[in-house]
Design an enzyme around this catalytic site. Structure first.
Site, PDB file in Angstrom:
ATOM      1  N   HIS A 202       0.798  -1.230   0.000  1.00  0.00           N
ATOM      2  CA  HIS A 202       0.000   0.000   0.000  1.00  0.00           C
ATOM      3  C   HIS A 202       0.829   1.278   0.000  1.00  0.00           C
ATOM      4  O   HIS A 202       0.269   2.376   0.019  1.00  0.00           O
ATOM      5  CB  HIS A 202      -0.926   0.033   1.222  1.00  0.00           C
ATOM      6  CG  HIS A 202      -0.198   0.296   2.513  1.00  0.00           C
ATOM      7  ND1 HIS A 202       0.453  -0.683   3.198  1.00  0.00           N
ATOM      8  CD2 HIS A 202      -0.022   1.432   3.232  1.00  0.00           C
ATOM      9  CE1 HIS A 202       0.994  -0.175   4.291  1.00  0.00           C
ATOM     10  NE2 HIS A 202       0.729   1.117   4.335  1.00  0.00           N
TER      11      HIS A 202
HETATM   12  C1  UD1 Z   1      -1.942   5.739   5.630  1.00  0.00           C
HETATM   13  C2  UD1 Z   1      -0.607   6.294   6.144  1.00  0.00           C
HETATM   14  C3  UD1 Z   1       0.465   5.221   6.021  1.00  0.00           C
HETATM   15  C4  UD1 Z   1       0.043   3.948   6.733  1.00  0.00           C
HETATM   16  C5  UD1 Z   1      -1.315   3.509   6.229  1.00  0.00           C
HETATM   17  C6  UD1 Z   1      -1.792   2.336   7.027  1.00  0.00           C
HETATM   18  C7  UD1 Z   1      -0.127   8.667   5.821  1.00  0.00           C
HETATM   19  C8  UD1 Z   1       0.671   9.653   5.046  1.00  0.00           C
HETATM   20  N1  UD1 Z   1      -0.165   7.438   5.332  1.00  0.00           N
HETATM   21  O1  UD1 Z   1      -1.780   5.437   4.266  1.00  0.00           O
HETATM   22  O2  UD1 Z   1       1.672   5.689   6.612  1.00  0.00           O
HETATM   23  O3  UD1 Z   1       1.006   2.961   6.473  1.00  0.00           O
HETATM   24  O4  UD1 Z   1      -2.271   4.571   6.381  1.00  0.00           O
HETATM   25  O5  UD1 Z   1      -2.710   1.552   6.328  1.00  0.00           O
HETATM   26  O6  UD1 Z   1      -0.696   9.017   6.827  1.00  0.00           O
HETATM   27  N2  UD1 Z   1      -9.345   4.554   2.045  1.00  0.00           N
HETATM   28  C9  UD1 Z   1     -10.558   3.917   2.182  1.00  0.00           C
HETATM   29  N3  UD1 Z   1     -11.018   3.655   3.440  1.00  0.00           N
HETATM   30  C10 UD1 Z   1     -10.346   4.002   4.555  1.00  0.00           C
HETATM   31  C11 UD1 Z   1      -9.114   4.650   4.415  1.00  0.00           C
HETATM   32  C12 UD1 Z   1      -8.617   4.922   3.160  1.00  0.00           C
HETATM   33  O7  UD1 Z   1     -11.206   3.574   1.199  1.00  0.00           O
HETATM   34  O8  UD1 Z   1     -10.832   3.725   5.663  1.00  0.00           O
HETATM   35  C13 UD1 Z   1      -8.788   4.803   0.696  1.00  0.00           C
HETATM   36  C14 UD1 Z   1      -9.164   6.161   0.130  1.00  0.00           C
HETATM   37  O9  UD1 Z   1      -9.341   6.004  -1.241  1.00  0.00           O
HETATM   38  C15 UD1 Z   1      -7.912   6.984   0.382  1.00  0.00           C
HETATM   39  C16 UD1 Z   1      -6.792   5.950   0.263  1.00  0.00           C
HETATM   40  O10 UD1 Z   1      -7.364   4.745   0.766  1.00  0.00           O
HETATM   41  O11 UD1 Z   1      -7.757   8.024  -0.543  1.00  0.00           O
HETATM   42  C17 UD1 Z   1      -5.541   6.299   1.045  1.00  0.00           C
HETATM   43  O12 UD1 Z   1      -5.852   6.569   2.419  1.00  0.00           O
HETATM   44  P1  UD1 Z   1      -4.851   7.490   3.299  1.00  0.00           P
HETATM   45  O13 UD1 Z   1      -5.265   7.450   4.723  1.00  0.00           O
HETATM   46  O14 UD1 Z   1      -4.688   8.830   2.677  1.00  0.00           O
HETATM   47  O15 UD1 Z   1      -3.455   6.793   3.132  1.00  0.00           O
HETATM   48  P2  UD1 Z   1      -3.035   5.270   3.317  1.00  0.00           P
HETATM   49  O16 UD1 Z   1      -2.502   4.785   2.021  1.00  0.00           O
HETATM   50  O17 UD1 Z   1      -4.137   4.515   3.961  1.00  0.00           O
HETATM   51  N1  UDP Z   2      -3.394  -5.844   9.206  1.00  0.00           N
HETATM   52  C1  UDP Z   2      -4.673  -6.376   9.478  1.00  0.00           C
HETATM   53  N2  UDP Z   2      -5.444  -6.785   8.426  1.00  0.00           N
HETATM   54  C2  UDP Z   2      -5.032  -6.714   7.126  1.00  0.00           C
HETATM   55  C3  UDP Z   2      -3.729  -6.186   6.865  1.00  0.00           C
HETATM   56  C4  UDP Z   2      -2.947  -5.748   7.923  1.00  0.00           C
HETATM   57  O1  UDP Z   2      -5.068  -6.462  10.633  1.00  0.00           O
HETATM   58  O2  UDP Z   2      -5.792  -7.098   6.240  1.00  0.00           O
HETATM   59  C5  UDP Z   2      -2.587  -5.349  10.336  1.00  0.00           C
HETATM   60  C6  UDP Z   2      -1.236  -6.000  10.508  1.00  0.00           C
HETATM   61  O3  UDP Z   2      -1.335  -7.114  11.375  1.00  0.00           O
HETATM   62  C7  UDP Z   2      -0.361  -4.898  11.104  1.00  0.00           C
HETATM   63  C8  UDP Z   2      -1.015  -3.616  10.608  1.00  0.00           C
HETATM   64  O4  UDP Z   2      -2.287  -3.990  10.067  1.00  0.00           O
HETATM   65  O5  UDP Z   2      -0.398  -4.890  12.514  1.00  0.00           O
HETATM   66  C9  UDP Z   2      -0.173  -2.963   9.557  1.00  0.00           C
HETATM   67  O6  UDP Z   2      -0.880  -1.899   9.006  1.00  0.00           O
HETATM   68  P1  UDP Z   2      -0.534  -1.277   7.590  1.00  0.00           P
HETATM   69  O7  UDP Z   2       0.231  -2.246   6.788  1.00  0.00           O
HETATM   70  O8  UDP Z   2      -1.826  -0.767   7.045  1.00  0.00           O
HETATM   71  O9  UDP Z   2       0.332   0.003   7.971  1.00  0.00           O
HETATM   72  P2  UDP Z   2       1.883   0.242   8.288  1.00  0.00           P
HETATM   73  O10 UDP Z   2       2.301  -0.684   9.365  1.00  0.00           O
HETATM   74  O11 UDP Z   2       2.633   0.079   7.010  1.00  0.00           O
HETATM   75  O12 UDP Z   2       1.919   1.673   8.705  1.00  0.00           O
END
Ligand code: UD1
Ligand code: UDP
Length: 359
Positions: A202
């Site tokens: 992601h």
């Molecule tokens: C964010 C964090 C990243 C973290 C990740 C965990 C920042 C800069 N990025 O990235 O560090 O690793 O969360 O998963 O803060 N969306 C949904 N539903 C949701 C949330 C997001 O559909 O509940 C979709 C939307 O299209 C959105 C996209 O995901 O535009 C990205 O969401 P965003 O929170 O901006 O960044 P992440 O890629 O989730």
């Molecule tokens: N995770 C989860 N379900 C999923 C994918 C990830 O519960 O389908 C959990 C995973 O165990 C870990 C956390 O989400 O603890 C990691 O989150 P993510 O990869 O979104 O963010 P990052 O750690 O890169 O910030």
């Protein structure tokens, strides 16, 4: 002492959960402020339910947007809440836009900031998370570093030693607290133990670039063809959106499922033959669960996983991804967990109690 726990995304909920449980256990005066950066049921509420966390007192509902939109909406909402609640400390965890907003809002109101998972560095400023981490660390009063290495990173940047405590990472606490609850029913997905690869993907720098994402999908296909195992991918909503925009179909052998709850995901991780990921938390969990990991990036802010031999960097070139999987496929998994003994949350609360009650 009054603690504000600010969180907004999936990993923050998981990694803050041991701290929330500790606040509950000690009946501390605390509240949860959710920014709403993540809001879909399977990225948010499912974790409160499965981890038995109390509902947030506040949810700002900021939703998705550009970095400026997310950060500024969170900043305004957090500031208003802090002015009303007047906590003695704000705790933030990790490196998201929510974390940066929480730290800046508090610091400018002269409310103390505690950064959980301080001192991680990829030294790659193209990652939005690296900017969030560095800025948050530099306005924090209490820096809870998961490892000695993280502490050294902070010292090199001139942060005073007295502000830094090495506590381990709360992910170890969280895993330990949930170990007996792990959902081991991988059969529900039609999978055999150690008969599949698990993928998470992601990172903005990987999936927002169509060519790069296409290359990663090609690499996954090469890996599937070489080993004949399915690649199971609980797809992150960002990546689902991008694959749709770039008109990219899942590669052969790639099995897309919706994101799963934490206990199901831990089951999928433990039973995987190998984990492919660009996630931060998943690199740590693979290391703790003793499952070999191949990281689809050129750098990591978790170099401890490389040092102990649990993880290897593969970049995003298809052939390089394959060759790194070939190498890790046969790895012996005798490494030691470098992220602490599962008492990070207790240590963090104890340090805050000593400092804040006496001040
Ligand atoms: C964010 C964090 C990243 C973290 C990740 C965990 C920042 C800069 N990025 O990235 O560090 O690793 O969360 O998963 O803060 N969306 C949904 N539903 C949701 C949330 C997001 O559909 O509940 C979709 C939307 O299209 C959105 C996209 O995901 O535009 C990205 O969401 P965003 O929170 O901006 O960044 P992440 O890629 O989730
Ligand atoms: N995770 C989860 N379900 C999923 C994918 C990830 O519960 O389908 C959990 C995973 O165990 C870990 C956390 O989400 O603890 C990691 O989150 P993510 O990869 O979104 O963010 P990052 O750690 O890169 O910030």
């Amino acid at each position: 002492m009054k603690i504000a726990i600010v969180l907004g995304t999936r990993p923050e909920i998981i990694k803050m959960s041991p701290i929330i449980h500790e606040c509950e256990r000690l009946s501390l005066n605390y509240f949860i402020l959710h920014t709403g950066q993540h809001y879909s049921y399977y990225m948010d509420k499912v974790f409160f339910d499965r981890l038995q966390l109390p509902d947030p007192k506040y949810n700002l509902g900021i939703g998705s947007g550009t970095h400026a939109e997310e950060t500024s909406k969170a900043l305004v909402g957090i500031e208003k809440t802090l002015l009303k609640e007047k906590p003695s400390v704000v705790l933030v965890e990790g490196d998201t836009n929510t974390v940066l907003a929480g730290a800046i809002a508090a610091a400018k109101l002269d409310v103390r900031v505690g950064h959980v998972e301080a001192g991680l560095r990829s030294y790659d400023r193209k990652m939005p998370e690296e900017i969030n981490r560095v800025l948050t660390d530099h306005v924090s009063d209490y820096l809870f570093a998961p490892t000695k290495r993280a502490k050294e990173n902070l010292l090199r940047e001139g942060i005073e030693a007295k502000k830094i405590q090495v506590t381990g990472n709360t992910i170890v606490d969280s895993l330990a607290q949930n170990a007996s609850l792990i959902d081991n029913n991988t059969n529900a997905f039609g999978l055999e133990d150690k008969g599949y690869f698990l993928l998470t993907l992601h990172r903005q720098e990987n999936v927002d670039d169509g060519k790069k994402l296409e290359g990663i999908l090609k690499g996954l296909q090469l890996i599937h063809e070489k080993f004949g195992l399915p690649v199971v991918y609980p797809i992150h909503p960002r990546t689902a959106k991008r694959m749709n925009e770039f008109n990219l179909a899942p590669s052969k052998g790639l099995r897309l499922v919706d994101p799963v709850d934490y206990l199901t995901f831990l089951g999928l991780e433990s039973k995987a033959k190998l984990i492919l990921t660009d996630s931060g938390g998943v690199q740590e969990e693979a290391c703790i669960l003793k499952v070999p990991c191949v990281t689809i990036r050129n750098n990591t802010e978790r170099p401890e996983t490389l040092d102990v031999g649990a993880n290897i960097l593969a970049g995003t070139e298809p052939k390089e991804m394959l060759s790194k999987v070939e190498y890790m496929f046969f790895a012996t998994t005798k490494w030691k967990n470098p992220f602490g003994d599962g008492t990070a949350a207790k240590q963090i609360i104890s340090i805050l109690s000593k400092n804040l009650i006496s001040s």
